[in-house]
Design an enzyme around this catalytic site. Structure first.
Site, PDB file in Angstrom:
ATOM      1  N   MET A  34      -8.515   6.996   0.089  1.00 37.09           N
ATOM      2  CA  MET A  34      -9.526   6.414   0.982  1.00 37.09           C
ATOM      3  C   MET A  34      -8.935   6.219   2.383  1.00 37.09           C
ATOM      4  O   MET A  34      -9.484   5.467   3.189  1.00 37.09           O
ATOM      5  CB  MET A  34     -10.031   5.093   0.419  1.00 37.09           C
ATOM      6  N   LEU A  37      -3.361   5.636   5.257  1.00 34.80           N
ATOM      7  CA  LEU A  37      -2.248   6.141   4.452  1.00 34.80           C
ATOM      8  C   LEU A  37      -0.944   5.381   4.710  1.00 34.80           C
ATOM      9  O   LEU A  37      -0.631   5.032   5.837  1.00 34.80           O
ATOM     10  CB  LEU A  37      -2.036   7.636   4.744  1.00 34.80           C
ATOM     11  N   HIS A  41       0.820   6.597  -0.663  1.00 38.03           N
ATOM     12  CA  HIS A  41      -0.007   7.808  -0.638  1.00 38.03           C
ATOM     13  C   HIS A  41       0.864   9.040  -0.377  1.00 38.03           C
ATOM     14  O   HIS A  41       0.687  10.084  -0.993  1.00 38.03           O
ATOM     15  CB  HIS A  41      -1.061   7.718   0.481  1.00 38.03           C
ATOM     16  N   GLN A 157      -7.214   2.702 -13.177  1.00 35.75           N
ATOM     17  CA  GLN A 157      -7.929   3.852 -12.605  1.00 35.75           C
ATOM     18  C   GLN A 157      -7.336   5.166 -13.132  1.00 35.75           C
ATOM     19  O   GLN A 157      -8.067   6.092 -13.495  1.00 35.75           O
ATOM     20  CB  GLN A 157      -7.812   3.796 -11.084  1.00 35.75           C
TER      21      GLN A 157
END
Ligand code: AMP
Length: 282
Positions: A34, A37, A41, A157
């Site tokens: 999303m 960063l 990430h 997740q």
């Protein structure tokens, strides 16, 4: 100066590129994000670059996975600096679609994974994992990636995405990567930027308590003997509320009282009105 990745906005544009890469026999990896960063990430990007011939990073703040309008409105959007951070990695495309590119008018399908999503963050953020499963399915079909990289920072997740890919026969290999932390132990997250200076100073207490508890759990102590004191110490350190602090099976996320077999400790806690989550292997 190194050029940043090419920014692609349209699904069909992206698909034309991926079709050409696949025609050349390339293995294509995707790193869904999303944005905003950080090194966490970027560690996923590094892993994808190691394994794959072509790498797509997606940047999409998915409205369907937010259950608070203010959280969505204040989520950092930093596309230009994100593209600059990706420049040294040789990413082949930064796919940054609009909301209507992902959810065109009339969109009415939801992907919902049962069971795994009833607990932990799923119990406290209604609809969150439906939003995640739906967007990740779309990002997989839009990018046609062969491999997809997710962080253990969001361990639930990761398990939800694994289950979904298996259940839907999606031809994508899901790769889980370790949580990247600040030097003081705090798990990296764009939400850390919302903390006040005092909050930021207090925040590492969460990971510290979890590490101590993991050692004690490994020695065979039950969770009930440790939990109360840990919550008290966190509240003493300035946390407003510990939402959950639970030991669960690493695969099925079933609740455990003692660390038998592969287990993880999971926590969500509020500090400065910011919800921080973390999990570690026990
Ligand atoms: P987000 O943009 O926060 O949705 O995260 C995109 C991906 O980066 C997800 O797979 C996250 O699990 C992963 N991620 C976020 N923070 C970290 C971290 N500190 N270490 C490793 N991976 C992370």
């Amino acid at each position: 100066m190194v050029n940043g990745p090419e920014i692609v906005r349209a699904r069909d544009d992206l698909r034309a590129r991926v079709d050409a890469w696949h025609a050349d026999g390339a293995v294509v990896g995707v790193v869904p994000t999303m944005g905003a960063l950080h090194d966490g990430h970027l560690s996923l990007v590094e892993a994808a670059k190691r394994d794959c011939d072509r790498v797509i990073v997606t940047l999409f703040v998915n409205p369907r996975q937010f259950n608070s309008a203010s959280d969505l409105a204040t989520y950092p959007r930093t596309e230009e600096s994100d593209a600059a951070k990706l420049a040294p990695f040789g990413v082949d495309a930064l796919y940054a679609p609009s909301v209507t590119e992902v959810y065109p008018a009339g969109f009415c399908t939801t992907v919902s994974v049962a069971g795994l999503t009833d607990v932990l963050c799923g119990a406290h953020r209604p609809g969150h994992f439906d939003g995640v499963a739906t967007v990740v399915t779309k990002l997989f079909t839009q990018t046609k990636a062969d491999r997809a990289y997710f962080g253990q920072k969001d361990y639930q997740q990761l398990q939800v995405v694994r289950r979904m890919a298996m259940d839907l026969d999606l031809e994508v290999t899901i790769v889980g990567c370790p949580t990247v932390r600040e030097t003081d132990g705090l798990a990296m997250s764009p939400r850390n930027l919302k903390l006040t200076d005092e909050g930021r100073a207090a925040a590492p207490a969460l990971a510290r308590e979890m590490r101590t508890m993991a050692l004690q759990l490994r020695r065979g102590e039950p969770l009930y003997a440790l939990r109360g004191a840990a919550v008290e110490r966190l509240e003493g350190a300035g946390f407003e509320k510990v939402e959950y602090l639970e030991l669960r099976g690493a695969e099925d996320l079933e609740l455990l009282e003692r660390a038998v077999g592969p287990a993880r400790l999971f926590a969500a806690a509020w500090l400065d009105g910011v919800r921080l989550i973390d999990n570690i292997e026990v």
